[in-house]
Motif scaffolding. Structure first.
Motif, PDB file in Angstrom:
ATOM      1  N   THR A  85       1.320  -1.248   0.189  1.00 31.21           N
ATOM      2  CA  THR A  85       0.601   0.588  -0.040  1.00 31.21           C
ATOM      3  C   THR A  85       0.633   1.800  -0.233  1.00 31.21           C
ATOM      4  N   LEU A  86       1.621   2.007   1.194  1.00 30.38           N
ATOM      5  CA  LEU A  86       2.579   2.916   1.276  1.00 30.38           C
ATOM      6  C   LEU A  86       3.040   2.544  -0.308  1.00 30.38           C
ATOM      7  N   PRO A  87       4.285   1.600  -1.355  1.00 29.10           N
ATOM      8  CA  PRO A  87       4.845   1.931  -1.558  1.00 29.10           C
ATOM      9  C   PRO A  87       4.165   2.649  -3.436  1.00 29.10           C
ATOM     10  N   GLY A  88       2.678   1.832  -3.174  1.00 25.64           N
ATOM     11  CA  GLY A  88       1.742   2.298  -4.147  1.00 25.64           C
ATOM     12  C   GLY A  88       0.890   3.581  -4.322  1.00 25.64           C
ATOM     13  N   LEU A  89       1.755   4.157  -2.712  1.00 27.61           N
ATOM     14  CA  LEU A  89       1.236   6.097  -2.469  1.00 27.61           C
ATOM     15  C   LEU A  89       2.034   6.489  -2.994  1.00 27.61           C
ATOM     16  N   ARG A  90       2.984   5.857  -2.835  1.00 28.35           N
ATOM     17  CA  ARG A  90       4.634   6.750  -3.237  1.00 28.35           C
ATOM     18  C   ARG A  90       4.561   8.199  -3.629  1.00 28.35           C
ATOM     19  N   SER A  91       4.365   8.340  -4.772  1.00 29.50           N
ATOM     20  CA  SER A  91       3.649   9.031  -5.765  1.00 29.50           C
ATOM     21  C   SER A  91       3.072   9.947  -6.024  1.00 29.50           C
ATOM     22  N   THR A  92       2.241   9.128  -5.644  1.00 26.90           N
ATOM     23  CA  THR A  92       0.816  10.378  -4.645  1.00 26.90           C
ATOM     24  C   THR A  92       0.914  11.291  -3.396  1.00 26.90           C
ATOM     25  N   ILE A  93       1.615  10.642  -2.813  1.00 28.26           N
ATOM     26  CA  ILE A  93       2.446  11.294  -1.269  1.00 28.26           C
ATOM     27  C   ILE A  93       3.476  12.212  -1.951  1.00 28.26           C
ATOM     28  N   VAL A 137       4.034  13.841  -4.633  1.00 30.41           N
ATOM     29  CA  VAL A 137       3.413  15.138  -5.712  1.00 30.41           C
ATOM     30  C   VAL A 137       2.564  16.367  -4.864  1.00 30.41           C
ATOM     31  N   LEU A 138       1.477  15.636  -3.373  1.00 31.38           N
ATOM     32  CA  LEU A 138       1.095  16.395  -2.547  1.00 31.38           C
ATOM     33  C   LEU A 138       1.824  17.248  -1.474  1.00 31.38           C
ATOM     34  N   LEU A 139       3.327  16.140  -1.176  1.00 36.81           N
ATOM     35  CA  LEU A 139       4.886  16.877  -0.479  1.00 36.81           C
ATOM     36  C   LEU A 139       4.879  17.981  -0.742  1.00 36.81           C
ATOM     37  N   ILE A 140       5.300  17.833  -2.900  1.00 35.16           N
ATOM     38  CA  ILE A 140       5.923  19.496  -3.045  1.00 35.16           C
ATOM     39  C   ILE A 140       4.537  20.436  -2.981  1.00 35.16           C
ATOM     40  N   LEU A 141       3.912  20.487  -3.395  1.00 38.09           N
ATOM     41  CA  LEU A 141       2.562  20.824  -3.568  1.00 38.09           C
ATOM     42  C   LEU A 141       2.365  21.753  -1.656  1.00 38.09           C
ATOM     43  N   ASN A 142       2.385  21.334  -0.819  1.00 38.31           N
ATOM     44  CA  ASN A 142       2.394  21.545   0.237  1.00 38.31           C
ATOM     45  C   ASN A 142       3.534  21.699   0.510  1.00 38.31           C
ATOM     46  N   LEU A 143       4.567  22.052   0.637  1.00 34.53           N
ATOM     47  CA  LEU A 143       5.761  22.956   0.475  1.00 34.53           C
ATOM     48  C   LEU A 143       6.010  24.378  -0.335  1.00 34.53           C
ATOM     49  N   GLY A 144       5.242  23.989  -1.191  1.00 33.75           N
ATOM     50  CA  GLY A 144       4.677  25.688  -2.354  1.00 33.75           C
ATOM     51  C   GLY A 144       4.148  26.312  -0.801  1.00 33.75           C
ATOM     52  N   HIS A 145       3.553  26.105  -0.417  1.00 30.05           N
ATOM     53  CA  HIS A 145       2.687  26.651   0.427  1.00 30.05           C
ATOM     54  C   HIS A 145       3.218  27.170   2.267  1.00 30.05           C
ATOM     55  N   LEU A 151      14.577  17.773  -6.208  1.00 26.72           N
ATOM     56  CA  LEU A 151      14.661  17.088  -4.959  1.00 26.72           C
ATOM     57  C   LEU A 151      14.099  15.322  -4.963  1.00 26.72           C
ATOM     58  N   ALA A 152      12.924  15.459  -5.332  1.00 29.40           N
ATOM     59  CA  ALA A 152      12.343  14.328  -5.397  1.00 29.40           C
ATOM     60  C   ALA A 152      12.921  13.405  -6.616  1.00 29.40           C
ATOM     61  N   LYS A 153      13.394  14.248  -8.065  1.00 25.86           N
ATOM     62  CA  LYS A 153      12.982  13.811  -8.899  1.00 25.86           C
ATOM     63  C   LYS A 153      14.716  13.189  -9.097  1.00 25.86           C
ATOM     64  N   LYS A 154      15.823  13.976  -7.719  1.00 24.33           N
ATOM     65  CA  LYS A 154      16.877  13.401  -7.590  1.00 24.33           C
ATOM     66  C   LYS A 154      16.650  12.110  -6.824  1.00 24.33           C
ATOM     67  N   PHE A 155      15.950  11.416  -6.176  1.00 20.06           N
ATOM     68  CA  PHE A 155      15.415  10.424  -5.447  1.00 20.06           C
ATOM     69  C   PHE A 155      14.654   9.104  -6.560  1.00 20.06           C
ATOM     70  N   GLY A 156      14.583   9.626  -7.847  1.00 19.42           N
ATOM     71  CA  GLY A 156      13.830   8.952  -8.555  1.00 19.42           C
ATOM     72  C   GLY A 156      12.384   8.921  -9.014  1.00 19.42           C
ATOM     73  N   GLU A 157      11.947  10.520  -8.486  1.00 23.21           N
ATOM     74  CA  GLU A 157      10.566  10.029  -8.683  1.00 23.21           C
ATOM     75  C   GLU A 157      10.076  11.309  -9.160  1.00 23.21           C
ATOM     76  N   ARG A 158       9.317  11.033 -10.192  1.00 24.78           N
ATOM     77  CA  ARG A 158       8.660  11.481 -10.883  1.00 24.78           C
ATOM     78  C   ARG A 158       8.567  13.645 -11.337  1.00 24.78           C
ATOM     79  N   GLY A 159       7.631  13.866  -9.434  1.00 24.56           N
ATOM     80  CA  GLY A 159       7.723  15.430  -9.543  1.00 24.56           C
ATOM     81  C   GLY A 159       6.692  15.590 -10.141  1.00 24.56           C
ATOM     82  N   ILE A 160       6.127  16.750 -10.559  1.00 25.34           N
ATOM     83  CA  ILE A 160       4.722  17.535 -10.581  1.00 25.34           C
ATOM     84  C   ILE A 160       5.011  18.431 -12.162  1.00 25.34           C
ATOM     85  N   TRP A 161       6.464  18.008 -12.745  1.00 31.81           N
ATOM     86  CA  TRP A 161       6.175  18.498 -14.616  1.00 31.81           C
ATOM     87  C   TRP A 161       7.692  18.040 -14.451  1.00 31.81           C
TER      88      TRP A 161
END
Length: 309
Positions: free
Chosen positions: A219-227, A229-237, A299-309
């Motif tokens: 479950t948690l690995p399946g949620l990782r990409s969503t987590i 993206v939402l963490l990045i958006l929260n950090l923007g605020h 930072l997200a892309k550096k760790f292999g995630e897609r990020g938001i763009w």
């Protein structure tokens, strides 16, 4: 070759013109209400005059940075900046994991009717305005007449100043924020959980995995990409601040922690008519938010995630 490309493009537009027509309304909205008002960002660098357009206003002293200097030399702004960072960080630390945990709990509920009922109950606070929530909080947590303190007194405990002591006010502020948003925040996570292949759970169960193992390894690995993206958006605020939440819950006894940037802008900009100063503060907020957004995405892309763009 150019004629063939042009013909192909025209054919594509003829086939999908309805989709482009549907885009006209949202694109027009963003142009009219998001991009055209950016012209007024100039007010942050100029001496505001109600009778002049931004282009006609005189540039402020210190190469246009007079109001930024005034903001950072203003004690009220520095306190508001500190409080905004503190409250947003607490919201991020305690509020961000809450919908993830609740979504996993909802997913593990076996009785569908009870699951739907609890989801509905959890969603409902999202639709209440902060004015209503503040009124409810006052009725529950008032020092002498609040229901919670009346019950504590009857049990032999002393009253707790939930809304009249700075430390208790911050805890109450964060707790009410979690209560109001946690249910609504589970929607995206539940949708992401629904997209996880159920065969993974079946295979894990065959291998002897229990519920906690399934949550941790599937479950948690399946949620990782969503987590992410939402963490990045929260950090923007992280430097953004609501106005209605702290304004409705605040009182004169906790101004040292309740005065955030949005209230500073209200007091100095709208009530004090210092539009250049408040615009400079708002621009500072936006620039810092964009920096955090780009930094978190990189930072997200550096760790292999897609990020938001």
């Amino acid at each position: 070759m150019a004629a063939a490309v042009r013909s192909k493009s025209l054919g594509y537009l003829k086939r999908y013109w309805v989709l482009y027509a549907m885009l006209l309304l949202p694109v027009s909205f963003f142009i009219i209400f998001r991009y055209i008002p950016m012209n007024y960002i100039q007010i942050a660098f100029k001496d505001y005059s109600i009778v002049k357009s931004p282009m006609e206003m005189e540039w402020a002293a210190n190469h246009g940075f007079e109001y930024f200097i005034k903001a950072f030399s203003n004690r009220d702004f520095l306190y508001a900046l500190r409080n905004t960072l503190l409250l947003n960080l607490l919201d991020l630390v305690f509020g961000f994991p809450a919908p993830i945990i609740l979504a996993i709990i909802f997913n593990e509920l076996a009785f569908k009717r009870f699951k739907k009922f609890t989801q509905t109950v959890a969603y409902m606070p999202h639709f209440l305005s902060w004015i209503i929530v503040a009124g409810m909080a006052l009725q529950l947590f008032a020092p002498s007449s609040g229901l919670v303190n009346i019950m504590l007194n009857k049990l032999g405990f002393e009253s707790i100043p939930f809304l009249n002591d700075s430390m208790n006010w911050v805890i109450t502020y964060v707790a009410l924020g979690i209560w109001k948003s946690v249910g609504w925040g589970t929607i995206l996570y539940l949708a992401a959980i629904a997209g996880i292949n159920p065969e993974l759970y079946e295979a894990a169960s065959v291998d002897g995995a229990g519920r906690m193992r399934n949550i941790w390894h599937i479950t948690l690995p399946g949620l990782r990409s969503t987590i992410i993206v939402l963490l990045i958006l929260n950090l923007g605020h992280i430097l953004g601040s609501e106005f209605d939440r702290p304004f409705a819950l605040a009182n004169k006894l906790v101004t040292d922690v309740s005065n955030v940037i949005s209230i500073f802008v209200y007091n100095y900009g709208i009530r004090g008519l210092q539009f250049s100063l408040s615009t400079a503060v708002g621009l500072f907020q936006s620039v810092v938010g964009v920096i955090f957004l780009f930094g978190a995405n990189a930072l997200a892309k550096k760790f292999g995630e897609r990020g938001i763009w």
